[in-house]
Structure formats: structure tokens, C-alpha cells
Design a protein around this motif. Structure first.
Motif, PDB file in Angstrom:
ATOM      1  N   GLU A 150       0.828  -1.190   0.000  1.00  0.00           N
ATOM      2  CA  GLU A 150       0.000   0.000   0.000  1.00  0.00           C
ATOM      3  C   GLU A 150       0.869   1.249   0.000  1.00  0.00           C
ATOM      4  O   GLU A 150       1.966   1.266   0.559  1.00  0.00           O
ATOM      5  N   THR A 151       0.345   2.302  -0.620  1.00  0.00           N
ATOM      6  CA  THR A 151       1.098   3.548  -0.725  1.00  0.00           C
ATOM      7  C   THR A 151       1.454   4.076   0.654  1.00  0.00           C
ATOM      8  O   THR A 151       0.587   4.234   1.518  1.00  0.00           O
ATOM      9  N   ASP A 152       2.747   4.342   0.889  1.00  0.00           N
ATOM     10  CA  ASP A 152       3.158   4.912   2.166  1.00  0.00           C
ATOM     11  C   ASP A 152       3.415   6.402   2.011  1.00  0.00           C
ATOM     12  O   ASP A 152       3.321   6.965   0.923  1.00  0.00           O
ATOM     13  N   ALA A 153       3.742   7.040   3.123  1.00  0.00           N
ATOM     14  CA  ALA A 153       3.869   8.499   3.134  1.00  0.00           C
ATOM     15  C   ALA A 153       5.007   8.994   2.268  1.00  0.00           C
ATOM     16  O   ALA A 153       5.025  10.169   1.868  1.00  0.00           O
ATOM     17  N   ASN A 154       5.979   8.142   1.978  1.00  0.00           N
ATOM     18  CA  ASN A 154       7.126   8.586   1.192  1.00  0.00           C
ATOM     19  C   ASN A 154       6.822   8.697  -0.299  1.00  0.00           C
ATOM     20  O   ASN A 154       7.519   9.428  -1.015  1.00  0.00           O
ATOM     21  N   ILE A 155       5.822   7.976  -0.772  1.00  0.00           N
ATOM     22  CA  ILE A 155       5.534   7.989  -2.207  1.00  0.00           C
ATOM     23  C   ILE A 155       5.171   9.390  -2.695  1.00  0.00           C
ATOM     24  O   ILE A 155       5.728   9.863  -3.696  1.00  0.00           O
ATOM     25  N   PRO A 156       4.234  10.107  -2.042  1.00  0.00           N
ATOM     26  CA  PRO A 156       3.960  11.470  -2.520  1.00  0.00           C
ATOM     27  C   PRO A 156       5.210  12.344  -2.541  1.00  0.00           C
ATOM     28  O   PRO A 156       5.423  13.109  -3.494  1.00  0.00           O
ATOM     29  N   LYS A 157       6.047  12.254  -1.513  1.00  0.00           N
ATOM     30  CA  LYS A 157       7.263  13.066  -1.462  1.00  0.00           C
ATOM     31  C   LYS A 157       8.191  12.743  -2.627  1.00  0.00           C
ATOM     32  O   LYS A 157       8.836  13.629  -3.180  1.00  0.00           O
ATOM     33  N   ASP A 158       8.246  11.461  -2.985  1.00  0.00           N
ATOM     34  CA  ASP A 158       9.105  11.054  -4.099  1.00  0.00           C
ATOM     35  C   ASP A 158       8.577  11.553  -5.443  1.00  0.00           C
ATOM     36  O   ASP A 158       9.360  11.801  -6.374  1.00  0.00           O
ATOM     37  N   LEU A 159       7.254  11.672  -5.559  1.00  0.00           N
ATOM     38  CA  LEU A 159       6.651  12.066  -6.834  1.00  0.00           C
ATOM     39  C   LEU A 159       6.515  13.571  -6.995  1.00  0.00           C
ATOM     40  O   LEU A 159       6.435  14.071  -8.121  1.00  0.00           O
ATOM     41  N   ILE A 160       6.473  14.315  -5.898  1.00  0.00           N
ATOM     42  CA  ILE A 160       6.181  15.745  -5.939  1.00  0.00           C
ATOM     43  C   ILE A 160       7.128  16.540  -6.836  1.00  0.00           C
ATOM     44  O   ILE A 160       6.664  17.382  -7.621  1.00  0.00           O
ATOM     45  N   PRO A 161       8.460  16.340  -6.789  1.00  0.00           N
ATOM     46  CA  PRO A 161       9.320  17.144  -7.666  1.00  0.00           C
ATOM     47  C   PRO A 161       8.969  17.002  -9.151  1.00  0.00           C
ATOM     48  O   PRO A 161       9.019  17.983  -9.893  1.00  0.00           O
TER      49      PRO A 161
END
Length: 321
Positions: A35-46
Motif C-alpha cells: 500500500e502507498t506509504d507516506a514517502n511515495i507522494p514526497k518522491d513524486l512531488i518534484p
């Protein structure tokens, strides 16, 4: 312009890939390993910030608000793209993921795609929405989609000539049940003109749009215009090549790859590693005869992921160095 590199390491850790290629048909199924964890959005944001930066500058200039509005400033609740309604952000998410997938995975033909800029500045209704919202924060509504291809990337040879482009159609659904897939790809159900007791698909779905797509679409003209305005020196050879491709008389030939991205939730009945659209042979509904690439990105809690990404764009805690 779009300059961020795709987060390949994060994608590899997050998604299990099932690629296939048969002739001029490529299929890529992507499933979450967990399942998507909190780090995935941070990795995709840039990557998302880079994809939206050109349109952000255009729409904020149109609305006369800062690119980095501070809380309390006039128009601070009308920033692009985070202030758009969720349905609109889902559409944007699919378009950005089309680019990310094209840059991160081997597609049919194994071409190296270049995305100088995303075409979001041509989303006229989004610009109108931001302009109005910056002056009246109560004026929320749904936003009409952008006309034309959802996504464009190009292949450039060593001499700067554009030899191929990929044009994408991205669709988001909360759950890709078989009936939802049929509706999206084949069109809504209508009364059968030959039998009023039956209902059939209208035939006006994604397959219809892809099959009748122009060999040289408006997206290439829009790309040419942005490059000529923003980076005429850096992309001089690309601009000249696009000029020849877009000419009405005796245009240069260019190859086209059709991309269809289905992104959203997996139906409860689907087994792991089973695709929504058959991968063994070119789908019989596809009649265009060009290279075709289908990507199925099946993720849980997609709404939460989209909210996290768009809430984090240009936020202080995610700010780029």
C-alpha cells in the motif's frame, strides 16, 4: 519547462511491473507491491512540480497572483493546480503519470522520449477557474477537461530532428471493473437501433478517439508554440523540425505511437498479475495500425495519493532546494 527526472528508484520500490511486447503492441501492467506509504507522494512531488510549472506561471500571471502566495495574501486560496477540484486533479494526475511512465519504462519500440514541457497552459477552463477563484473564493465548481491529446512527448535524433512522438489518452477511475473498462473503451450504453429491447455500447469511447486521431495532432502545434516562446535557442533544431512536420504542404513524415493509460483502483475480483485489457495480441478494437502502448496503473487509495501530491506542491515542507 519540464526538467525533473522521473523517480525511477521510487517507482521500482513501489510498483511491480509486468511488461510485454508483441509486434507493434506493448502492454505494461503496474501493481502496487504494498500500500502507498507516506514517502511515495514526497518522491513524486518534484516531478509533478516540474510538470505543472509552465501552466502555474501562466495561470498565476493571468490571475495576477504570486507564484508562491503566502497565507493571507490576496488570491492565496486560488493557486494552481492545488486549488482545482478533485475531479480535475485526477485528470491532471493521469496526464502527469503518462509522462512519468514514458520516461521510466521501456515502451513498444524502446524509444527514448523527451518531454520539453507539459501542455497544461492550454487548459483554458482551469485558467478561468483560477482567475475567478482568486477574486471570489466562493466560486467553486467542476472544471471542464483540456481539449486535445492528454499528453505529448517526442523522440529527437542526434541532429535535432523529431522522428517520432507519443500521444497519450489517460483515464482515471476509482475501480476498473470489467463494466467500467467496457464503458470507457467502447462508450456509454445506448438503445440498440435494431432492437429496442437491448442496449449496446455507443462505440464513442477511447478506441474511437484513438482510431480517428490525426497523424499530426494539435498537441505538436501547441508544443511548438511553447518552445518558440520559452526556449527558442535551446530547442532551435526541434522547433525547425516541428515546423516542417506541421507544414500543410509537403510536411516531413513523423511516426506516431498511441498511448492509453488506465489508472485507478483494481476491482476486488481481479487476481494479481491479471490485466484489464488483453496483452497477448493487439486488441481487435484498435484499427489505427500504429504502434500502440497500453499502461495499466492499478493503485489503492488513489484519492488520498492525489490529495497528498497536490497539497504538497510548492509547500514549504516539500520545497525543492
Amino acid at each position: 519547462m519540464h526538467t525533473a527526472r522521473p523517480p525511477k528508484k521510487a517507482l521500482k520500490a513501489w510498483l511491480e511491473a509486468y511488461p510485454s511486447e508483441v509486434g507493434n503492441y506493448g502492454h505494461l501492467l503496474l501493481e502496487e507491491k504494498q500500500e502507498t506509504d507516506a514517502n511515495i507522494p514526497k518522491d513524486l512531488i518534484p516531478y509533478f512540480e516540474s510538470a505543472h510549472l509552465d501552466a502555474r506561471r501562466c495561470f498565476h500571471q493571468l490571475a495576477r497572483i504570486s507564484l508562491h502566495p503566502d497565507e493571507g495574501d490576496a488570491g492565496c486560496d486560488a493557486h494552481y493546480p492545488g486549488s482545482l477540484p478533485l475531479k480535475a486533479r485526477k485528470g491532471l494526475f493521469g496526464e502527469v503519470m503518462s509522462g512519468m511512465m514514458s520516461e521510466s519504462y521501456d515502451f513498444v519500440g524502446r524509444h527514448e522520449y523527451l518531454i520539453p514541457v507539459f501542455l497544461f497552459r492550454n487548459h483554458e477552463d482551469a485558467g478561468q477557474y483560477i482567475y475567478t477563484l482568486s477574486r471570489d473564493p466562493t466560486r467553486t465548481r467542476e472544471v471542464l477537461g483540456r481539449k486535445g491529446d492528454d499528453f505529448i512527448a517526442i523522440v529527437v535524433d542526434e541532429e535535432g530532428k523529431v522522428t517520432r512522438f507519443i500521444a497519450g489518452e489517460a483515464k482515471w477511475r476509482g475501480s476498473w471493473t470489467p463494466s467500467v473498462v467496457d464503458t470507457v473503451m467502447l462508450g456509454e450504453k445506448i438503445a440498440d437501433p435494431d432492437d429496442s429491447t437491448k442496449r449496446i455500447h455507443s462505440g464513442k469511447g477511447v478506441w474511437y478517439e484513438v482510431n480517428r486521431a490525426l497523424p499530426v495532432p494539435l498537441g505538436l502545434e501547441q508544443l511548438h508554440a511553447i518552445l518558440e516562446e520559452c526556449e527558442p535557442d535551446k530547442f532551435a533544431k526541434v522547433i525547425a523540425s516541428l515546423d516542417r512536420i506541421l507544414a500543410r504542404r509537403n510536411p516531413d513524415p513523423v511516426e506516431r505511437t498511441d498511448l492509453i493509460l488506465l489508472v485507478g483502483g483494481s476491482p476486488a475480483t481481479r487476481k494479481p498479475a491479471h490485466s484489464l485489457i488483453p496483452w497477448e495480441n493487439v486488441p481487435e478494437e484498435y484499427k489505427a495500425g500504429r504502434d500502440l502502448q497500453i499502461v495499466e496503473l492499478l493503485i489503492a487509495d488513489g484519492d488520498d495519493l492525489i490529495d497528498a501530491i497536490y497539497a504538497g506542491l510548492w509547500a514549504k515542507e516539500y520545497a525543492l532546494a
